[in-house]
Write an enzyme that holds these catalytic residues in place. Structure first.
Site, PDB file in Angstrom:
ATOM      1  CD  GLU A  91      -7.305   6.592  -0.246  1.00 36.06           C
ATOM      2  OE1 GLU A  91      -6.349   7.083  -0.873  1.00 36.06           O
ATOM      3  OE2 GLU A  91      -7.743   5.439  -0.472  1.00 36.06           O
ATOM      4  CG  ASP A 218      -2.365  -2.935  -0.200  1.00 32.84           C
ATOM      5  OD1 ASP A 218      -2.677  -2.404   0.886  1.00 32.84           O
ATOM      6  OD2 ASP A 218      -2.863  -2.576  -1.279  1.00 32.84           O
ATOM      7  CD  GLU A 334      -1.251  -0.689  -7.074  1.00 33.58           C
ATOM      8  OE1 GLU A 334      -1.802  -0.641  -8.211  1.00 33.58           O
ATOM      9  OE2 GLU A 334      -1.647  -0.001  -6.117  1.00 33.58           O
TER      10      GLU A 334
END
Ligand code: DMJ
Length: 427
Positions: A91, A218, A334
């Protein structure tokens, strides 16, 4: 479209300013704003300014120079990584390191690069495992690491940022370690070429063998392709080409004439699940970037059907029954990112029309007195008290770029990181 693209671009900018002002009023200097309680929120004991760092390059792209000036001053006055805190490397890499690097490339102030280099060095101990794949957490002062069970996305999503840091500082260590980690995920693929969801970075054993394109995997695929493009890296290109072939063979699925990507066993390729969600909606953008416009356009149609179901997308959908299985909407970008890429490559206005639908839903259901909020449930539209920094870094950036003049940024000259920070191809 009811409004002209230029009017919509202005209107997205207005909403960005609206959300930023809420952050300024109620959470200045903190990581994020809780938009319902109007309280600040920090991830750790000390703020790492996640919202201002993540938001800065969007301000520059939107031409919000006053806001960018305020954010920049805050960053140089108070951001330090010499803190007694343990952070989740992934992150911090995508939001803070990526944000600082694009800030440096766009603004030119070397203090951004100095901060990025200091952060990069403090993060390096994550790679001290026997396989070279990173641990998940690191202490910023002591370098103590923990959590040997990691996933392909968190392991592989560093090469764009660390590789750029190497290019800009002349120190190859960042690129080399991040690339080895990405290669090691690929090396641990199954006999049929798929990867699973969780792996032990000390032993290299998979502890969860579900293969898919969603959360936890992903951006591993995203970085294979994007590292190939950003660094002209032939290994990454070869790994991407083999990976996308088997993903299309085993993970892709169809239902009622629509294209989806579900879950399959990494060893046998057998279908194990039919879930698709908000995170998976990045895949049309990657398919398009990889040149597969047919699948990209088809998959975005499916994503749009998912959005239409409740006029805003759920976190997870069972695409066989078309029912939401996780009902939150986290202000995720997204699907908008994919519409932006497809509009860029096709020029087809239907993607801007989709963007207008997304924008209207966001305003209708997520806007609060102080910025924008998550939805706890897309069926009831009940809100939750959170506005993540990626709403500024990605959601509003891609929405703006979908309507802004094409020259605002050139997809031919930059590569967007997974957090939508643009990094320059040649430097
Ligand atoms: C972002 O932090 C990044 O895009 C990440 O790769 C996964 N998703 C969130 C936004 O949804």
């Amino acid at each position: 479209m009811s409004d002209k693209p230029s009017a919509l671009a202005d209107s997205v900018k207005t909403e960005f300013r609206y959300a930023w002002n809420a952050y300024k009023n109620y959470a200045w200097g903190h990581d994020a704003l809780k938009p319902l309680s109007k309280q600040p929120y920090d991830w750790y004991d000390r703020s790492l300014l996640l919202t201002p760092v993540d938001a800065f390059d969007t301000m520059l792209l939107m031409g919000l120079s006053r806001e960018a000036g305020e954010a920049k001053k805050l960053i140089f006055d108070s951001l330090s990584f010499d803190r007694n805190i343990e952070v989740q490397a992934f992150e911090i890499i995508i939001r803070v390191l990526g944000g600082l690097l694009s800030a440096y490339q766009m603004d030119g102030d070397r203090r951004f690069l100095a901060l990025a280099e200091d952060l990069g060095k403090r993060l390096l101990p994550i790679y001290n495992s026997s396989t070279g794949m990173p641990y998940r957490y690191v202490h910023l002062q002591t370098g103590r690491i923990r959590d040997s069970i990691n996933n392909p996305a968190e392991i592989g999503t560093a090469l764009l940022e660390f590789g750029t840091l190497s290019k800009l500082t002349g120190n190859p260590v960042f690129f080399d370690k991040a690339k080895l980690a990405l290669v090691q995920v690929f090396n641990h693929r199954s006999r049929i070429g798929l990867v699973g969801t969780w792996i032990n970075v000390e032993t290299g054993e998979w502890v969860n063998k579900s293969s898919h394109i969603g959360g936890a995997i992903d951006s591993y695929y995203e970085y294979l392709l994007k590292a190939a493009l950003l660094f002209n890296d032939h290994d990454c290109n070869a790994m991407w080409e083999e990976s996308i072939r088997v993903v299309n063979q085993f993970v892709a699925d169809s239902s009622a004439g629509k294209l989806w990507y579900g879950q399959a066993d990494m060893n046998t390729g057998q279908r194990t699940g039919t879930s698709f969600g908000a995170l998976d909606a990045f895949f049309p953008s990657i398919l398009a970037l990889g040149g597969d416009m047919t699948r990209a356009e088809k998959l975005l149609e499916s994503c749009f059907a998912m959005w239409r179901l409740h006029d805003i997308e759920p976190e997870q959908l069972n695409y066989l029954t078309m029912t939401a299985t996780a009902k939150q909407y986290y202000l995720r970008p997204e699907i908008i990112e994919s519409a932006y890429y497809l509009f860029h490559y096709t020029g087809d206005k239907k993607y801007q029309e989709m963007g207008e639908v997304f924008f209207n839903s966001l305003k209708r259901y997520c806007r609060t007195e102080a910025g924008y909020a998550y939805l706890e449930d897309v069926t009831t539209k009940e809100k939750a008290d959170k506005m993540e920094s990626f709403f500024f870094a990605e959601t509003l950036k891609y929405l703006y770029l979908l309507f802004a003049p094409k020259e605002t940024i050139s997809l031919e000259r930059i590569v967007f990181t997974t957090e939508a920070h643009p990094l320059r191809k040649a430097n």
